[in-house]
Design a protein around this motif. Structure first.
Motif, short mmCIF file in Angstrom:
data_model
loop_
_atom_site.label_atom_id
_atom_site.label_comp_id
_atom_site.label_asym_id
_atom_site.label_seq_id
_atom_site.Cartn_x
_atom_site.Cartn_y
_atom_site.Cartn_z
N ASP A 67 0.82 -1.21 0.00
CA ASP A 67 0.00 0.00 0.00
C ASP A 67 0.85 1.25 0.00
O ASP A 67 0.58 2.20 -0.76
CB ASP A 67 -0.93 0.00 1.23
CG ASP A 67 -1.99 -1.08 1.16
OD1 ASP A 67 -2.23 -1.61 0.05
OD2 ASP A 67 -2.57 -1.41 2.22
N ILE A 68 1.86 1.29 0.86
CA ILE A 68 2.65 2.51 1.01
C ILE A 68 3.51 2.78 -0.22
O ILE A 68 3.82 3.93 -0.55
CB ILE A 68 3.53 2.43 2.29
CG1 ILE A 68 3.88 3.84 2.78
CG2 ILE A 68 4.80 1.64 2.05
CD1 ILE A 68 2.72 4.57 3.37
N LEU A 69 3.88 1.72 -0.95
CA LEU A 69 4.70 1.88 -2.16
C LEU A 69 3.87 1.93 -3.43
O LEU A 69 4.42 2.06 -4.53
CB LEU A 69 5.71 0.73 -2.25
CG LEU A 69 6.81 0.72 -1.17
CD1 LEU A 69 7.63 -0.56 -1.26
CD2 LEU A 69 7.70 1.95 -1.30
N GLY A 70 2.56 1.81 -3.31
CA GLY A 70 1.70 1.88 -4.47
C GLY A 70 1.83 0.70 -5.40
O GLY A 70 1.66 0.83 -6.62
N LEU A 71 2.11 -0.48 -4.84
CA LEU A 71 2.32 -1.68 -5.65
C LEU A 71 1.01 -2.44 -5.79
O LEU A 71 0.43 -2.89 -4.81
CB LEU A 71 3.37 -2.58 -4.99
CG LEU A 71 4.79 -1.99 -4.94
CD1 LEU A 71 5.69 -2.84 -4.06
CD2 LEU A 71 5.38 -1.88 -6.34
N VAL A 72 0.55 -2.57 -7.04
CA VAL A 72 -0.69 -3.29 -7.32
C VAL A 72 -0.39 -4.49 -8.21
O VAL A 72 -0.68 -5.64 -7.87
CB VAL A 72 -1.73 -2.37 -7.99
CG1 VAL A 72 -3.00 -3.15 -8.32
CG2 VAL A 72 -2.05 -1.17 -7.10
N ASN A 73 0.22 -4.22 -9.38
CA ASN A 73 0.54 -5.29 -10.34
C ASN A 73 1.98 -5.77 -10.23
O ASN A 73 2.34 -6.78 -10.83
CB ASN A 73 0.27 -4.80 -11.77
CG ASN A 73 -1.18 -4.39 -11.96
OD1 ASN A 73 -2.08 -5.08 -11.50
ND2 ASN A 73 -1.41 -3.25 -12.61
N PHE A 74 2.82 -5.03 -9.51
CA PHE A 74 4.23 -5.37 -9.31
C PHE A 74 4.95 -5.46 -10.66
O PHE A 74 5.82 -6.30 -10.88
CB PHE A 74 4.39 -6.68 -8.53
CG PHE A 74 4.02 -6.56 -7.08
CD1 PHE A 74 5.01 -6.40 -6.11
CD2 PHE A 74 2.70 -6.57 -6.67
CE1 PHE A 74 4.67 -6.27 -4.77
CE2 PHE A 74 2.35 -6.44 -5.34
CZ PHE A 74 3.35 -6.29 -4.38
N GLY A 75 4.56 -4.60 -11.58
CA GLY A 75 5.27 -4.54 -12.87
C GLY A 75 6.57 -3.78 -12.74
O GLY A 75 6.88 -3.18 -11.71
N LYS A 76 7.34 -3.76 -13.82
CA LYS A 76 8.66 -3.12 -13.81
C LYS A 76 8.57 -1.65 -13.44
O LYS A 76 9.34 -1.15 -12.60
CB LYS A 76 9.34 -3.27 -15.16
CG LYS A 76 10.74 -2.68 -15.22
CD LYS A 76 11.36 -2.88 -16.58
CE LYS A 76 12.83 -2.43 -16.61
NZ LYS A 76 13.04 -1.06 -16.13
N GLN A 77 7.61 -0.95 -14.03
CA GLN A 77 7.50 0.48 -13.76
C GLN A 77 7.12 0.73 -12.31
O GLN A 77 7.67 1.63 -11.65
CB GLN A 77 6.48 1.11 -14.70
CG GLN A 77 6.34 2.62 -14.50
CD GLN A 77 5.39 3.26 -15.50
OE1 GLN A 77 4.98 2.63 -16.47
NE2 GLN A 77 5.03 4.51 -15.26
N GLU A 78 6.17 -0.06 -11.79
CA GLU A 78 5.75 0.11 -10.40
C GLU A 78 6.92 -0.12 -9.44
O GLU A 78 7.11 0.64 -8.49
CB GLU A 78 4.63 -0.87 -10.05
CG GLU A 78 3.24 -0.40 -10.43
CD GLU A 78 2.15 -1.28 -9.84
OE1 GLU A 78 0.98 -0.92 -10.02
OE2 GLU A 78 2.47 -2.30 -9.21
#
Length: 420
Positions: free
Chosen positions: A120-131
């Motif tokens: 949540d704090i890192l904004g990780l949803v799909n854990f793609g390269k850009q994220e």
């Protein structure tokens, strides 16, 4: 900010620091996990692109645990203090794996709250390269393209604050509750609808710290409308007194007070007379504790050591706030007040139906229950709390609990179960 008042944002910062302190050991453990599983060398991974898809490299979840018997594991020999972008990526992929495993598990595995907080704090949803790249940049506070211990510490602290955000918000709101807004002149607020105060004076802040001391020393918490932790809470409770309760308290106060003509105070000696009549001895019961506390505070403040009528109300407001309403009823009735319905008998009534015909001069309630899963268990028997003879001794003969044959005012709840 040095303006002589404590505002909402300052309380927010205080509570966040308190939560970080409370979970300090767990935060350090989570921080240290980020640095396990790596050798003390800089990893130059030419195939880093593979980390953005299905994670199948040798750095799997097992690498989070050091094996002291593994001769190839050098992480026990030399601790690393900085992580590269590739190493952080591997750790974040493990976070993703943990979240996916919990989501897909048919066994209902619970999600690791720290993993969810980090996502949540890192904004990780799909854990793609850009994220993950953007997550690394958020973590890299000093911009040196390496993540050190302090940056991981800050990250994990932020994750914990995200996890416990609703609780912190609730505590912040509670900190300002019980004080009437300085801009609101309404004399009473029985519905607790006054607007939330935006700042606290030094005196109000001190009162909240006293409430904290009470909690640390064993104070109890109850529901919002019944909890009495501060003098403001006590006054709010007093405003909710029913006419019947207030009249009974006034009559008893006047009876024990010899301060003519209206009985405006109670001395310690007069309070002792009340306590002996209700408890049979001094030094027992919640009313003793609360009256003694009033006397001590007044003595410390060099005030007359007496109870005013409002102090008297406050004693019973605290008793009610402690959940001892049954004790309040007993004390009032012991002094002649009529609070409950007339006596009804249990004569010629079996124990299975006696609950509807108890003598109401004794308090009773069913507080504890046994719950069971009817798909797997069958209740094959239960134990009555009291026999018909014991019920009669209590409710007809007045031999209330605790007594010589049952030294507690609590009764056991017992049942037999068998597997389906």
């Amino acid at each position: 900010d040095g303006n002589g008042c404590i505002d909402q944002s300052e309380i927010q910062a205080l509570l966040e620091s308190a939560y970080v302190a409370t979970y300090g050991r767990q935060i350090e453990e989570e921080r240290d996990k980020f640095f396990t599983g790596f050798k003390s060398v800089t990893i130059d991974n030419p195939n880093a692109e593979s980390l953005w898809g299905s994670f199948t490299s040798s750095t799997n979840s097992a690498s989070l645990i050091d094996n002291p018997n593994d001769s190839t594991n050098t992480s026990n020999q030399t601790s690393i203090t900085e992580l590269t972008r590739e190493q952080i990526s591997e750790k974040l992929i493990l976070v993703q794996q943990e979240l996916i495993a919990a989501t897909n598990s048919e066994a209902g595995v619970s999600v690791n709250t720290t993993a969810q907080g980090l996502a949540d704090i890192l904004g990780l949803v799909n854990f793609g390269k850009q994220e993950i790249d953007e997550a690394f940049d958020r973590m890299d506070l000093d911009g040196n393209n390496l993540i050190d211990v302090n940056e991981i510490q800050t990250l994990v602290e932020s994750a914990y604050l995200s996890i416990y955000g609703p609780k912190i918000e609730e505590q912040r709101t509670r900190f300002f509750r019980g004080f009437q807004s300085q801009t609101n002149t309404a004399p009473t607020d029985p519905g607790n609808t006054l607007p939330t105060q935006s700042s606290l004076t030094r005196e109000q802040f001190t009162e909240q710290l006293w409430a904290l001391q009470q909690e640390l020393e064993g104070g109890t918490e109850g529901s919002e409308l019944a909890e009495v932790r501060t003098e403001a809470d006590a006054q709010r409770m007093i405003r909710r007194f029913s006419p019947l309760l207030r009249t009974a308290l006034d009559d008893i106060f006047t009876h024990f007070s010899t301060d003519e003509p209206n009985g405006s105070t109670l001395t310690p000696e007069q309070v002792d007379q009340f306590l002996i009549q209700t408890n049979g001895a001094l030094g027992r019961g919640g009313t003793h504790i609360h009256t003694d506390a009033y006397f001590r505070r007044k003595q410390k403040a060099s005030q007359p050591v007496v109870l005013t009528r409002q102090d008297w109300y406050g004693v019973f407001a605290r008793e009610l706030g402690d959940g001892n309403w049954w004790q309040v009823v007993h004390d009032l009735e012991a002094c002649g007040a009529t609070i409950r319905s007339p006596k009804r008998t249990t004569k010629n009534v079996d124990s299975s139906s006696a609950s509807s015909t108890y003598n109401r001069q004794h308090y009773h309630a069913w507080l504890d229950y046994l719950y069971f899963d009817s798909q797997h268990l069958v209740c094959t028997g239960l134990q009555e709390a009291l026999t018909a003879q014991e019920l009669s001794r209590i409710y007809d003969d007045g031999d209330a609990l605790p007594n010589e044959w049952h030294p507690s005012d609590h009764l056991p709840v017992a049942a037999l179960f068998s597997w389906q």
